[in-house]
Design an enzyme around this catalytic site. Structure first.
Site, PDB file in Angstrom:
ATOM      1  N   LYS A   1     -10.105 -10.410   6.215  1.00 36.45           N
ATOM      2  CA  LYS A   1      -9.320  -9.409   5.483  1.00 36.45           C
ATOM      3  C   LYS A   1      -9.931  -8.022   5.633  1.00 36.45           C
ATOM      4  O   LYS A   1     -11.052  -7.779   5.222  1.00 36.45           O
ATOM      5  CB  LYS A   1      -9.290  -9.809   4.004  1.00 36.45           C
ATOM      6  CG  LYS A   1      -8.357  -8.995   3.162  1.00 36.45           C
ATOM      7  CD  LYS A   1      -6.928  -9.414   3.362  1.00 36.45           C
ATOM      8  CE  LYS A   1      -5.982  -8.534   2.573  1.00 36.45           C
ATOM      9  NZ  LYS A   1      -4.591  -8.820   2.924  1.00 36.45           N
TER      10      LYS A   1
ATOM     11  N   LYS B   1      -2.957 -10.202  -1.861  1.00 36.20           N
ATOM     12  CA  LYS B   1      -2.160  -9.867  -3.055  1.00 36.20           C
ATOM     13  C   LYS B   1      -0.791 -10.552  -3.053  1.00 36.20           C
ATOM     14  O   LYS B   1      -0.237 -10.818  -4.117  1.00 36.20           O
ATOM     15  CB  LYS B   1      -2.012  -8.353  -3.226  1.00 36.20           C
ATOM     16  CG  LYS B   1      -1.133  -7.653  -2.206  1.00 36.20           C
ATOM     17  CD  LYS B   1       0.168  -7.172  -2.798  1.00 36.20           C
ATOM     18  CE  LYS B   1       1.044  -6.392  -1.842  1.00 36.20           C
ATOM     19  NZ  LYS B   1       0.974  -6.544  -0.413  1.00 36.20           N
TER      20      LYS B   1
ATOM     21  N   LYS C   1       2.937 -12.654   3.465  1.00 41.07           N
ATOM     22  CA  LYS C   1       4.110 -12.347   2.632  1.00 41.07           C
ATOM     23  C   LYS C   1       5.127 -13.488   2.723  1.00 41.07           C
ATOM     24  O   LYS C   1       5.625 -13.981   1.706  1.00 41.07           O
ATOM     25  CB  LYS C   1       4.789 -11.042   3.080  1.00 41.07           C
ATOM     26  CG  LYS C   1       3.999  -9.809   2.728  1.00 41.07           C
ATOM     27  CD  LYS C   1       4.742  -8.553   3.170  1.00 41.07           C
ATOM     28  CE  LYS C   1       3.764  -7.453   3.459  1.00 41.07           C
ATOM     29  NZ  LYS C   1       2.842  -7.169   2.350  1.00 41.07           N
TER      30      LYS C   1
ATOM     31  N   GLY D   1       0.798  -1.220   0.000  1.00 39.79           N
ATOM     32  CA  GLY D   1       0.000   0.000   0.000  1.00 39.79           C
ATOM     33  C   GLY D   1       0.832   1.273   0.000  1.00 39.79           C
ATOM     34  O   GLY D   1       0.467   2.271  -0.641  1.00 39.79           O
ATOM     35  N   ASN D   2       1.985   1.256   0.697  1.00 33.92           N
ATOM     36  CA  ASN D   2       2.764   2.491   0.819  1.00 33.92           C
ATOM     37  C   ASN D   2       3.492   2.866  -0.471  1.00 33.92           C
ATOM     38  O   ASN D   2       4.049   3.948  -0.561  1.00 33.92           O
ATOM     39  CB  ASN D   2       3.737   2.405   2.008  1.00 33.92           C
ATOM     40  CG  ASN D   2       4.923   1.514   1.705  1.00 33.92           C
ATOM     41  OD1 ASN D   2       4.787   0.510   1.007  1.00 33.92           O
ATOM     42  ND2 ASN D   2       6.076   1.874   2.222  1.00 33.92           N
TER      43      ASN D   2
HETATM   44  P1  ADP Z   1       1.563  -4.096   2.606  1.00 36.62           P
HETATM   45  O1  ADP Z   1       0.652  -2.958   2.295  1.00 36.62           O
HETATM   46  O2  ADP Z   1       2.940  -3.877   2.068  1.00 36.62           O
HETATM   47  O3  ADP Z   1       1.003  -5.433   2.261  1.00 36.62           O
HETATM   48  P2  ADP Z   1       1.231  -4.817   5.429  1.00 36.62           P
HETATM   49  O4  ADP Z   1       0.875  -3.798   6.425  1.00 36.62           O
HETATM   50  O5  ADP Z   1       0.192  -5.804   5.006  1.00 36.62           O
HETATM   51  O6  ADP Z   1       1.797  -4.007   4.186  1.00 36.62           O
HETATM   52  O7  ADP Z   1       2.502  -5.645   5.933  1.00 36.62           O
HETATM   53  C1  ADP Z   1       3.673  -5.016   6.412  1.00 36.62           C
HETATM   54  C2  ADP Z   1       3.635  -4.880   7.932  1.00 36.62           C
HETATM   55  O8  ADP Z   1       3.798  -6.160   8.556  1.00 36.62           O
HETATM   56  C3  ADP Z   1       4.742  -4.063   8.539  1.00 36.62           C
HETATM   57  O9  ADP Z   1       4.474  -2.693   8.501  1.00 36.62           O
HETATM   58  C4  ADP Z   1       4.786  -4.568   9.982  1.00 36.62           C
HETATM   59  O10 ADP Z   1       4.036  -3.712  10.817  1.00 36.62           O
HETATM   60  C5  ADP Z   1       4.050  -5.905   9.934  1.00 36.62           C
HETATM   61  N1  ADP Z   1       4.781  -7.022  10.513  1.00 36.62           N
HETATM   62  C6  ADP Z   1       4.190  -8.023  11.194  1.00 36.62           C
HETATM   63  N2  ADP Z   1       5.077  -8.928  11.606  1.00 36.62           N
HETATM   64  C7  ADP Z   1       6.283  -8.518  11.152  1.00 36.62           C
HETATM   65  C8  ADP Z   1       7.596  -9.062  11.253  1.00 36.62           C
HETATM   66  N3  ADP Z   1       7.835 -10.203  11.870  1.00 36.62           N
HETATM   67  N4  ADP Z   1       8.617  -8.361  10.682  1.00 36.62           N
HETATM   68  C9  ADP Z   1       8.378  -7.212  10.027  1.00 36.62           C
HETATM   69  N5  ADP Z   1       7.152  -6.666   9.904  1.00 36.62           N
HETATM   70  C10 ADP Z   1       6.101  -7.299  10.445  1.00 36.62           C
HETATM   71 MG    MG Z   2      -0.695  -6.434   3.149  1.00 37.75          MG
END
Ligand code: ADP
Ligand code: MG
Length: 317
Positions: free
Chosen positions: A133, A218, A280, A13-14
Site C-alpha cells: 500500500k 478504506k 473497490k 482522495g479527490n
Molecule cells: P481513490 O482515492 O478514490 O481510492 P484510486 O486512485 O485508489 O482512487 O482508484 C481510482 C483509480 O482506479 C482511477 O483513477 C483509475 O485510474 C484506476 N482504475 C484502475 N482500473 C480501473 C478500471 N478498470 N476502471 C476504472 N478505473 C480504474
Molecule cells: Mg484508493
C-alpha cells in the site's frame, strides 16, 4: 427525511484534495466544502449517511512531519497507526465542520460526529510479509536510498517519476467501534468513521488489542462497516464516473451494471488494477454478496444520478 435508508459513502482522495492542485490546508477545506455540499444534497434527498474517507497523502505527510521532527527536534517518532489516528481526527474535524455547514444551509438537522475507529486485523495476515500500500507523496530518486536505509520499503512510480513508500495492508476483520457507530446512526447523527480505513489493531492471547504499523484499505473497511450497519447501499466515490473493462486501452468500455459473479470474474481477468479499482470492486462485491443490497462505484459528480440508476457502475446480487 430518512425515507430512503442508510448509505455508507466512501470518499476517495479527490473528494478532499484537488488532484494536481495546490497542497494546502485552505485548498483542502475548499475542496471538502464542495464535497460536503454534494453529500448534504443526498441527505436532502432523504438518505441517512455514514461517511468514510481515504487518507493516503495526509498520513504520508504526517509520517514525514514525524520523521523531520525526530531528526531536527529530537521529538519521538510517531508509529504509523498513531499517524492514522491523528489523520482521522484532523480530517474528521474538517469533514465535520464542512458537513454541518452544508446541512445548516439546507435547513437540515446537522448533528455530525467523527468517531476514532479501530479495525481488527489478523496478526498472521499475508499482507505483513509483502507490503503493497503506497503512503505519502512521491519521493524523488535522490532521496530514496537514504529512506531505504531508515527502513522504509519503497516502490518505483514511473509515471510520476519517483518512488512511493509502501506499507502492509492487512484484510479488515472487525470494526471495534461498530456498536458505537450504530448507536450514533440510530440516533440520527451523520457519522464520519473508519477514516483512512481505520486504525489497524491485533488481538493478543489475553484479548487485549494493540495497534500495528499498517494501513487498511478504506474501501474494504467501508464495505465491512456497511455490512455491520446493514446499510441499504454502499456508494464508493472516486475520480472516474464508472468502472471500465479494458481500462486505459483503446477497447475501454464503461460498465453500467454487473453481478457479483461477473465482477469477480473481471477482477480475476485483471480488469481492475490492484491497489486502486481492484479493492473497490472487491469491497462492493462483498457488501452486495453478504447483504443482497446494491453497491455503486462512481464519481462525486455522478453520485445523485447513479443512485437513480442513471450513471456509475452498479453491482447487483
Ligand atoms: P481513490 O482515492 O478514490 O481510492 P484510486 O486512485 O485508489 O482512487 O482508484 C481510482 C483509480 O482506479 C482511477 O483513477 C483509475 O485510474 C484506476 N482504475 C484502475 N482500473 C480501473 C478500471 N478498470 N476502471 C476504472 N478505473 C480504474
Ligand atoms: Mg484508493
Amino acid at each position: 427525511m430518512s425515507a430512503r435508508g442508510l448509505l455508507v459513502v466512501a470518499l476517495g482522495g479527490n473528494a478532499i484534495q484537488e488532484p494536481d492542485g495546490e497542497d494546502s490546508v485552505s485548498s483542502d477545506f475548499a475542496r471538502t466544502a464542495a464535497t460536503a455540499d454534494r453529500l448534504a444534497r443526498l441527505a436532502a434527498d432523504g438518505w441517512r449517511l455514514v461517511i468514510t474517507h481515504g487518507n493516503g497523502p495526509q498520513v504520508g505527510n504526517h509520517l514525514l512531519r514525524s520523521e523531520l521532527a525526530h531528526v531536527h527536534g529530537d521529538l519521538p517518532l510517531l508509529p504509523l497507526e498513531v499517524c492514522v489516528a491523528d489523520t482521522q481526527g484532523g480530517m474528521g474535524y474538517m469533514l465535520q465542520q464542512c458537513l454541518s455547514n452544508s446541512l445548516h444551509r439546507l435547513d437540515l438537522p446537522a448533528v455530525v460526529a467523527t468517531i476514532v475507529t479501530q479495525i481488527l486485523v489478523d496478526q498472521d495476515d499475508p499482507g505483513f510479509a509483502a507490503p503493497t500500500k503506497p503512503v505519502g507523496e512521491v519521493i524523488p530518486a535522490e532521496r530514496a536510498e537514504v529512506l531505504r536505509e531508515q527502513g522504509w520499503e519503497l516502490v518505483e512510480d514511473r509515471r510520476r517519476n519517483g518512488f512511493r513508500r509502501v506499507v502492509a495492508s492487512p484484510h479488515p476483520l472487525e470494526i471495534v467501534e461498530a456498536a458505537a457507530i450504530k448507536t450514533m446512526v440510530d440516533e440520527g447523527m451523520l457519522v464520519v468513521a473508519a477514516g483512512g480505513g481505520g486504525i489497524p489493531v491485533v488481538a493478543g492471547p489475553d484479548g487485549d488489542i494493540k495497534g500495528v504499523a499498517a494501513v487498511v484499505d478504506k474501501d474494504l473497511a467501508s464495505a465491512l462497516l456497511a455490512v455491520d450497519l446493514q446499510a441499504d447501499g454502499l456508494l464508493v466515490l472516486t475520480n472516474v464516473d464508472a468502472v471500465a473493462l479494458n481500462y486505459d486501452t483503446p477497447s475501454e468500455r464503461p460498465i453500467a451494471s454487473m453481478t457479483v459473479a461477473e465482477a469477480l470474474r473481471y477482477l480475476d481477468e485483471g480488469h481492475f488494477a490492484p491497489g486502486s479499482m481492484g479493492p473497490k470492486v472487491e469491497a462492493v462485491a462483498r457488501f452486495v454478496e453478504v447483504t443482497g443490497r446494491p453497491g455503486i462505484v462512481t464519481s462525486l459528480d455522478s453520485a445523485a444520478p447513479a443512485l437513480e440508476g442513471g450513471a456509475g457502475t452498479r453491482i447487483l446480487p
